[in-house]
Design a protein around this motif. Structure first.
Motif, PDB file in Angstrom:
ATOM      1  N   ARG A  23       1.248   4.021  -3.017  1.00  0.00           N
ATOM      2  CA  ARG A  23       0.843   5.415  -2.770  1.00  0.00           C
ATOM      3  C   ARG A  23       1.950   6.386  -3.150  1.00  0.00           C
ATOM      4  O   ARG A  23       1.704   7.448  -3.732  1.00  0.00           O
ATOM      5  CB  ARG A  23       0.497   5.601  -1.292  1.00  0.00           C
ATOM      6  N   ARG A  39       0.831  -1.207   0.000  1.00  0.00           N
ATOM      7  CA  ARG A  39       0.000   0.000   0.000  1.00  0.00           C
ATOM      8  C   ARG A  39       0.865   1.257   0.000  1.00  0.00           C
ATOM      9  O   ARG A  39       0.674   2.177  -0.815  1.00  0.00           O
ATOM     10  CB  ARG A  39      -0.912   0.001   1.219  1.00  0.00           C
ATOM     11  N   ASN A  40       1.849   1.306   0.892  1.00  0.00           N
ATOM     12  CA  ASN A  40       2.681   2.497   1.002  1.00  0.00           C
ATOM     13  C   ASN A  40       3.523   2.708  -0.252  1.00  0.00           C
ATOM     14  O   ASN A  40       3.688   3.847  -0.714  1.00  0.00           O
ATOM     15  CB  ASN A  40       3.588   2.388   2.229  1.00  0.00           C
ATOM     16  N   PRO A  67       0.422   8.673  -6.299  1.00  0.00           N
ATOM     17  CA  PRO A  67      -0.399   9.335  -5.288  1.00  0.00           C
ATOM     18  C   PRO A  67      -1.794   9.712  -5.778  1.00  0.00           C
ATOM     19  O   PRO A  67      -2.726   9.798  -4.976  1.00  0.00           O
ATOM     20  CB  PRO A  67       0.425  10.582  -4.946  1.00  0.00           C
ATOM     21  N   GLN A  68      -1.966   9.897  -7.087  1.00  0.00           N
ATOM     22  CA  GLN A  68      -3.280  10.262  -7.607  1.00  0.00           C
ATOM     23  C   GLN A  68      -4.254   9.083  -7.584  1.00  0.00           C
ATOM     24  O   GLN A  68      -5.454   9.269  -7.762  1.00  0.00           O
ATOM     25  CB  GLN A  68      -3.153  10.812  -9.032  1.00  0.00           C
ATOM     26  N   TRP A  69      -3.717   7.878  -7.386  1.00  0.00           N
ATOM     27  CA  TRP A  69      -4.574   6.678  -7.340  1.00  0.00           C
ATOM     28  C   TRP A  69      -4.832   6.217  -5.908  1.00  0.00           C
ATOM     29  O   TRP A  69      -5.178   5.075  -5.665  1.00  0.00           O
ATOM     30  CB  TRP A  69      -3.908   5.546  -8.115  1.00  0.00           C
ATOM     31  N   GLU A  70      -4.649   7.091  -4.939  1.00  0.00           N
ATOM     32  CA  GLU A  70      -4.685   6.677  -3.534  1.00  0.00           C
ATOM     33  C   GLU A  70      -5.982   5.956  -3.174  1.00  0.00           C
ATOM     34  O   GLU A  70      -5.965   4.906  -2.528  1.00  0.00           O
ATOM     35  CB  GLU A  70      -4.495   7.891  -2.618  1.00  0.00           C
ATOM     36  N   LYS A  71      -7.134   6.493  -3.595  1.00  0.00           N
ATOM     37  CA  LYS A  71      -8.405   5.875  -3.239  1.00  0.00           C
ATOM     38  C   LYS A  71      -8.551   4.503  -3.877  1.00  0.00           C
ATOM     39  O   LYS A  71      -9.031   3.552  -3.233  1.00  0.00           O
ATOM     40  CB  LYS A  71      -9.559   6.780  -3.662  1.00  0.00           C
ATOM     41  N   ILE A  83      -6.094   2.525  -4.765  1.00  0.00           N
ATOM     42  CA  ILE A  83      -5.120   1.641  -4.102  1.00  0.00           C
ATOM     43  C   ILE A  83      -5.673   1.144  -2.766  1.00  0.00           C
ATOM     44  O   ILE A  83      -5.604  -0.045  -2.445  1.00  0.00           O
ATOM     45  CB  ILE A  83      -3.785   2.384  -3.900  1.00  0.00           C
ATOM     46  N   GLU A  84      -6.250   2.079  -1.982  1.00  0.00           N
ATOM     47  CA  GLU A  84      -6.803   1.697  -0.691  1.00  0.00           C
ATOM     48  C   GLU A  84      -7.938   0.694  -0.855  1.00  0.00           C
ATOM     49  O   GLU A  84      -8.036  -0.291  -0.120  1.00  0.00           O
ATOM     50  CB  GLU A  84      -7.303   2.943   0.050  1.00  0.00           C
TER      51      GLU A  84
END
Length: 882
Positions: free
Chosen positions: A532, A528-529, A536-540, A542-543
């Motif tokens: 991210r 996950r880290n 970073p633009q795909w954070e949601k 990825i989560e």
């Protein structure tokens, strides 16, 4: 001094079984007959030690064998040896275990040491072999002496072993002024007694405690013990040899299992994590990823647990490597550490390597909040002597075929932190991830591992759960299904595709055509880290993908939760507007005024010493072996130890301190001391015993006090109990749902699981406790299971913490079966054999059972039957009366 560590119920029952056996040995003067009377099993005498009490307490991994062994010292001293100065030889299987045992016994705040201090106070000496070689006679005369050593240290081919049997001038004072009949029992050379440690032990007839006794079952081990002339051998192990495995011709000796603790008892006592959730994967990297994902999820749950309860838990993962090979590439410990760091981006400070060559855990406190270790890479070095209850996940990348990889380490992840059930169910379980192409093979390996840790086979079958999520192609080694998540619009998937695959070592890919992130298995916090930081633009997205990959990770398997709520109303009394369970506190005045009772029952139980009959002589056979009898044992100990002078207050205080908790639980010290003084006056008048004679007979007086006080208490309790049942006490009795007992699989406990061939379709749980495979109670269970009125039922096990009970005058009554009927009523069934159905005890049980039913407003029914009356169960179930 800190208060003694509170024993769990199964631990108290285990120690009670040992106490009962030793007391019966003293009464019968026969270890064999005493064992058979209590167990109804034949006794196997230890070779070379005729007549010696020799028993085994079988306790699975995680049951606290060391604590039980520490309590054994006091029980042996009081119930068998009748001495304040026992000598104990505590044998362990390895130097590692020896060091751990010594550390716990020398630490005055440790529960193991406190178990000794509760009986002997500060008069406890803990020795190594080296200490014992220099210990003076005064140290043995001052209290309990416990020497901790390995069995190897007492063998003549060992360096320390030779010192044990050699003459030693430091020990000379032990052998001065001894009676001739004692001297003849000691090893000598050319007619002169050898001043050896072995002879010091022979002189004091040591209690031998054998930890992990399955490692000391050879003829050589028994020959070693024979030279030390023990008074008693108590073994502790999870896996004793059974009578079927007894084979003296090949040096295999079965144990006399006096008491067996089941895994269910440990589970109900909140000692171990169960069930074990198992998942297998063909690829090592996928297996590791799944395991790390589970560990990450447990870390989050542990934080929630701490915020809810305040208890700190830091889940750890054991990773079992493959052995090194000169011919094949293997995932050995160093390679596995490298893989964790490079493919999973685990920081090096999070990893400890603990193998035979590398000792990465030395001087590390894994329980410390700031400890960085999350992964312990090992091969099999943790099999002995390692214990950290924070270990939750076991991941084995070793090939399963032909190996017992999981089996060797499973016991290391079973202990429950702080022996306390957690509010989050996920933290009450253990998790095993195995590299395998066959789930069935992995499951069987795990079952074998549980059995090797002391579980019954049927328990091992029932306590393994497959992880709820499954993977396609498992048996054939094919690829797993993918978890996927749509990417946000406005960002070209090509930008991050290569980097995402690189930072996750191929576990996550970007499907450019569909615009989706795809994972082939569980994703970790490290994944996950890394993603991210990469995108970073795909954070949601990825989560969402990480959570989806773990969606079924810690969810119980389908059907595991109870389909029905089995909650039995209990009998209670209303006081101050609140319902309280009807137990002994409701009808007994506490404290009990023992001092107002007469001494007659104690006098009736006291057997005065008789000159001639009780003046024992040591009987030495022609072969030089000592024929062991209890009276001779006591005589030898009294000859070896000098007795101090007594005053009457000293004797009264000594007798008061020796009363077991069961005898004095409801009596103040002032009351007991007054009563004991009254008893001594009566003994002096009736038997003409002066103070010196009373002091010599002090253990006989303790026995008589225990029996006499028990009889007086029973009379008092019966009278008070009848006052309540006859409605003369003013108490309002009622069966109330506010006091319900809920049967749950997690807390269902038993001593032995049912292992017969009959399939019971309506029993609430997978395993049925304490039901024989044939007999009257079995037939009764079959009848209940086949009744059309039965929705589900439970075999109600006796003396377990979460079993249904009703209060009697002197204890609790545990009916045999509890049935939930289709109409919502609860039916309690008590089976009694035809020869017992009219007994006074059965009548009392029937009365309280009917009281429970009649005060339930029609919600409950009770029936007591023999084997000719099973039809009455159906009649009551159908609502046709009693």
């Amino acid at each position: 001094m800190p208060t003694p560590f509170a024993l769990k119920l199964y631990q108290a029952q285990t120690l009670d079984a040992l106490r009962q056996y030793l007391e019966k040995v003293v009464v019968l003067d026969d270890a064999d007959t005493a064992f058979y009377q209590l167990t109804k099993r034949p006794y196997i005498a230890p070779p070379g030690l005729p007549g010696l009490p020799y028993v085994c307490l079988r306790v699975p991994t995680g049951g606290g064998k060391t604590l039980l062994a520490a309590h054994t010292v006091a029980i042996a001293a009081d119930a068998f040896l009748r001495t304040d100065r026992p000598v104990v030889l505590w044998l362990v299987p390895s130097q590692t275990i020896r060091d751990q045992t010594l550390k716990s016994l020398q630490d005055r705040d440790n529960p193991n040491r406190r178990a000794l201090a509760d009986r002997f106070g500060e008069n406890v000496r803990i020795l190594t072999i080296q200490d014992a070689l220099y210990a003076k006679r005064s140290e043995y005369d001052g209290g309990a002496v416990v020497t901790v050593a390995t069995m190897q240290a007492f063998r003549v081919d060992d360096k320390d072993g030779r010192k044990v049997y050699d003459t030693n001038g430091e020990l000379m004072d032990h052998f001065t002024g001894l009676a001739p009949e004692v001297l003849q029992l000691l090893e000598n050379q050319d007619g002169a007694v050898i001043f050896s440690l072995a002879n010091v032990l022979r002189l004091h007839r040591p209690v031998v405690i054998v930890d992990e006794a399955h490692n000391a079952r050879t003829e050589l081990s028994f020959a070693t013990l024979e030279r030390l002339n023990p008074s008693l051998i108590v073994e502790f192990t999870a896996t004793p040899l059974t009578p079927e495995e007894h084979d003296p011709e090949h040096g295999r000796y079965a144990s006399n299992v006096l008491h067996h603790v089941s895994a269910a008892e440990l589970k109900a006592a909140e000692m171990i994590k169960l069930p074990v959730v198992l998942r297998g994967r063909p690829d090592a990297r996928d297996t590791i990823a799944d395991a790390i994902g589970s560990l990450d999820e447990l870390v989050h749950v542990a934080r929630e647990e701490e915020s809810t309860t305040g208890e700190f838990i830091r889940p750890l993962m054991l990773v079992q490597a493959e052995p090194r090979s000169k011919t094949n590439l293997t995932l050995h410990a160093e390679e596995l550490k490298k893989l964790l760091m490079e493919d999973f981006r685990v920081p090096e400070e999070h990893i400890a390597v603990a193998t035979g060559e590398t000792r990465g855990l030395e001087k590390i406190d894994l329980f410390a909040r700031d400890c960085p270790i999350r992964f312990i890479v090992t091969q099999s070095a943790l099999r002995e002597g390692w214990d950290c209850s924070f270990a939750y996940v076991l991941c084995s990348v070793a090939e399963q075929a032909g190996q017992r990889a999981v089996e060797q380490l499973i016991g290391r992840v079973l202990r429950l932190p702080n022996a306390k059930r957690k509010s989050h169910e996920e933290l009450n379980r253990a998790y095993v991830f195995a590299r395998t192409t066959s789930f069935q093979k992995a499951a069987q390996t795990l079952r074998d591992g549980l059995i090797s840790n002391g579980f019954e086979r049927i328990e091992a079958e029932a306590l393994i759960r497959p992880s709820q999520d499954t993977f396609e192609g498992m048996e054939s080694g094919g690829a797993a299904i993918l978890f996927s998540e749509s990417l946000p619009e406005g960002v070209d998937p090509v930008c991050y595709a290569a980097d995402i695959e690189k930072v996750t070592s191929g576990r996550v890919v970007v499907d450019i055509e569909t615009g989706k992130l795809q994972a082939r298995g569980t994703l970790t916090d490290y994944d996950r880290n890394a993603m991210r930081l990469t995108a970073p633009q795909w954070e949601k997205a990825i989560e969402a993908l990480v959570l989806k990959s773990r969606g079924a990770r810690l969810v119980p398997a389908e059907g595991e939760r109870l389909l029905v709520r089995f909650a039995v109303p209990c009998l209670g009394v209303r006081r101050n507007g609140k319902w309280q369970l009807f137990d002994r506190t409701q009808f007994l005045d506490i404290p009990w005024r023992l001092d107002q009772c007469g001494a007659a029952p104690v006098l009736a139980s006291f057997v005065p010493p008789q000159r001639g009959q009780d003046e024992a002589h040591i009987d030495v056979t022609a072969a030089g072996q000592v024929t062991i009898f209890v009276k001779q044992l006591h005589e030898q100990l009294s000859l070896a130890l000098s007795e101090k002078g007594w005053t009457r207050p000293q004797l009264i205080n000594w007798l008061d301190r020796r009363l077991p908790n069961a005898s004095r639980r409801d009596i103040t010290r002032a009351s007991s001391v007054t009563f004991i003084d009254k008893v001594l006056d009566a003994l002096e008048k009736q038997h003409g015993l002066a103070l010196e004679a009373l002091a010599r007979a002090k253990y006989r007086i303790v026995e008589a006090l225990v029996k006499g006080i028990g009889e007086l208490r029973e009379e008092w309790q019966k009278a008070a109990y009848q006052t309540v049942l006859l409605a003369q006490s003013g108490l309002e009795l009622a069966t109330s749902a506010e006091l319900e007992l809920v049967f749950e699989e997690q807390t269902y406990s038993y001593n032995q699981p049912y292992s017969g061939g009959m399939i019971f379709n309506k029993h609430l749980f997978r395993v049925i406790g304490d039901l024989a495979a044939q007999g009257d109670e079995f037939d009764c269970a079959v009848h209940i299971d086949r009744m059309t009125e039965t929705q589900t039922w439970v075999r109600n096990t006796a003396k377990q913490p979460y079993s249904f009970w009703l209060q009697l005058a002197g204890g609790k009554f545990y009916p045999d079966f509890v049935v939930l009927l289709n109409d919502g009523r609860y039916l309690v069934v008590e089976f009694k054999g035809a020869q017992l159905i009219t007994a006074d005890e059965a009548k009392v049980r029937d009365v309280i059972g009917q009281q429970w039913a009649e005060r339930s407003e029609g919600k409950c029914a009770f029936v007591m039957v023999d084997r000719t009356e099973f039809s009455r169960i159906s009649q009551v179930a159908a609502g046709a009366g009693r």
